[in-house]
Write an enzyme that holds these catalytic residues in place. Structure first.
Site, PDB file in Angstrom:
ATOM      1  CG  HIS A 151      -1.819   0.520   0.911  1.00  0.00           C
ATOM      2  ND1 HIS A 151      -2.863   1.769   1.181  1.00  0.00           N
ATOM      3  CD2 HIS A 151      -3.625  -0.259   0.236  1.00  0.00           C
ATOM      4  CE1 HIS A 151      -4.062   1.533   1.330  1.00  0.00           C
ATOM      5  NE2 HIS A 151      -4.136   0.666  -0.201  1.00  0.00           N
TER       6      HIS A 151
ATOM      7  CG  HIS B 133      -6.490  -1.113  -7.941  1.00  0.00           C
ATOM      8  ND1 HIS B 133      -7.625  -0.122  -8.227  1.00  0.00           N
ATOM      9  CD2 HIS B 133      -6.040  -1.824  -6.616  1.00  0.00           C
ATOM     10  CE1 HIS B 133      -7.035   0.828  -6.512  1.00  0.00           C
ATOM     11  NE2 HIS B 133      -6.344  -1.218  -5.884  1.00  0.00           N
TER      12      HIS B 133
HETATM   13 MG   LIG Z   1      -3.278  -1.829  -3.174  1.00  0.00          MG
END
Ligand SMILES: [Mg+2]
Length: 388
Positions: free
Chosen positions: A188, A288
């Protein structure tokens, strides 16, 4: 044979919806309706403004001219790219592909050259900070039919932190692997280089499917160095917009898996082009998509037509989905049924899903008064900002 209905754009509407989504509805003179998704988590108001500008420009245009509209939206106003403008353009682009498919009576993948696969491998998300919560989450995904999952690597981490903060991550990944699931670990962008390289090395023996955003997407050179250091595939791309942003990662051999987000990268048009671009660098495609059903359907249209596609993110019961879930606004959620880790290619015209328009309108009418979704802001013990 009766003439095809007119694709002249007569309206573009945007709907702010829970949990954190922005749907786009485009209508044509011939009565065709296309749906797109411009969700940009945390910057909803900015995309609403950018979408209003697209409406001002493109009402009256021929919606069949998807490429021409894309080029004008991207190039004609001097400033270009970035998350806000590209998310607005993505929603419009997706809606236009939906319209074209419906007009011609074929799924979008037919217009991209046809299928190279019949079903799409998917992964679900597991949240939870305690080992028990993670294990329960993983077991639940398995029950739902997933064979692969993704989880966050760590919470907030200091620039250089105690190595102890990484120990829990390794244990949690090991637990999930012990259930027989493949695991992608999302760093992240929370870690900086000194910590990320330690965690990447610690995880390598557990054979994660990939590590994602091991560093912030401002660091292509440093990510390339990481790629030299570990055998684990490196995935990145949700915060890259258009092919141009992917270029340094490809030229530096920094990534193994490209993760463009169809709601941010420039829609179906640009996702398809990124797929083709990455193929020549031997890089796989794994779009994503922690977002809504329109974004998922749009991804799947490209997934079934792209040779280098490997796996699709799916937000079913993801922890962000508070107030509505992936299937809430879809008339028939059976089109997304997960079986043995796969979802069948969508077969309906356009995006292949039907949106519950009445529910969208009702919900948006109430929700628009609320404050838009924001991610948490994290600080360390010393009070300084941490990456979320
Ligand atoms: Mg991600």
């Amino acid at each position: 044979m009766s003439p095809l209905p007119s694709s002249k754009i007569v309206n573009l509407e945007i709907f702010r919806l829970p949990p954190r989504w922005l749907f786009v509805r485009v209508e044509t003179e011939g009565g065709l309706v296309g749906w797109g998704e411009s969700s940009l988590e945390g910057h909803t108001e900015a995309v609403e403004g950018a979408s209003a500008a697209l409406r001002e420009t493109f009402v009256g245009w021929d919606g069949d001219r998807i490429q021409d509209i894309w080029q004008h939206a991207y190039r004609s106003r001097f400033y270009r790219g970035g998350p806000v403008l590209m998310s607005a353009l993505s929603g419009l682009d997706i809606a236009l592909w939906d319209i074209k498919g419906k007009k011609l009576g074929v799924p979008v993948w037919q217009l991209l050259g046809g299928k190279v696969r019949d079903r799409v491998k998917v992964y679900g998300w597991i949240g939870g900070d305690t080992p028990q919560a993670v294990l329960e989450g993983a077991a639940k995904r398995k029950e739902q039919g997933f064979t692969a999952v993704k989880m966050n690597g760590t919470g907030a981490v200091d620039w250089i932190d105690s190595p102890n903060v990484l120990t829990d991550t390794v244990a949690r990944v090991r637990d999930v692997r012990s259930l027989g699931l493949d695991v992608g670990v999302d760093f992240h962008g929370r870690l900086h280089k000194g910590m990320a390289k330690q965690l990447a090395k610690l995880l390598q023996p557990l054979n994660p499917m990939f590590i994602e955003e091991p560093l912030l997407p401002t660091q292509p050179e440093e990510i390339a160095d990481l790629a030299q250091m570990v055998a684990t595939p490196i995935a990145l791309g949700e915060r890259l917009y258009t092919r141009h942003d992917f270029r340094p990662y490809l030229e530096r051999r920094a990534i193994d898996i490209a993760q463009p987000d169809v709601s941010h990268c420039g829609g179906i048009s640009e996702l398809h082009r990124i797929a083709s671009l990455t193929e020549i660098y031997d890089v796989a495609l794994a779009p994503h998509c922690p977002l809504g059903p329109i974004a998922l359907a749009a991804c799947m249209q490209v997934d079934v037509a792209a040779p280098n596609f490997v796996i699709q993110e799916m937000s079913w019961q993801i922890h962000y989905n508070q107030g509505a879930d992936l299937f809430t606004y879809v008339v028939d959620s059976a089109v997304f049924a997960v079986k043995d880790g796969y979802v069948e290619a969508l077969s309906g015209p356009g995006l292949g899903i039907e949106i519950n328009e009445a529910l969208v309108r009702d919900t948006a009418a109430q929700y628009v008064q609320d404050k838009a979704w924001r991610n948490e802001v994290w600080t360390g013990v010393d009070g300084s900002l941490r990456e979320w």
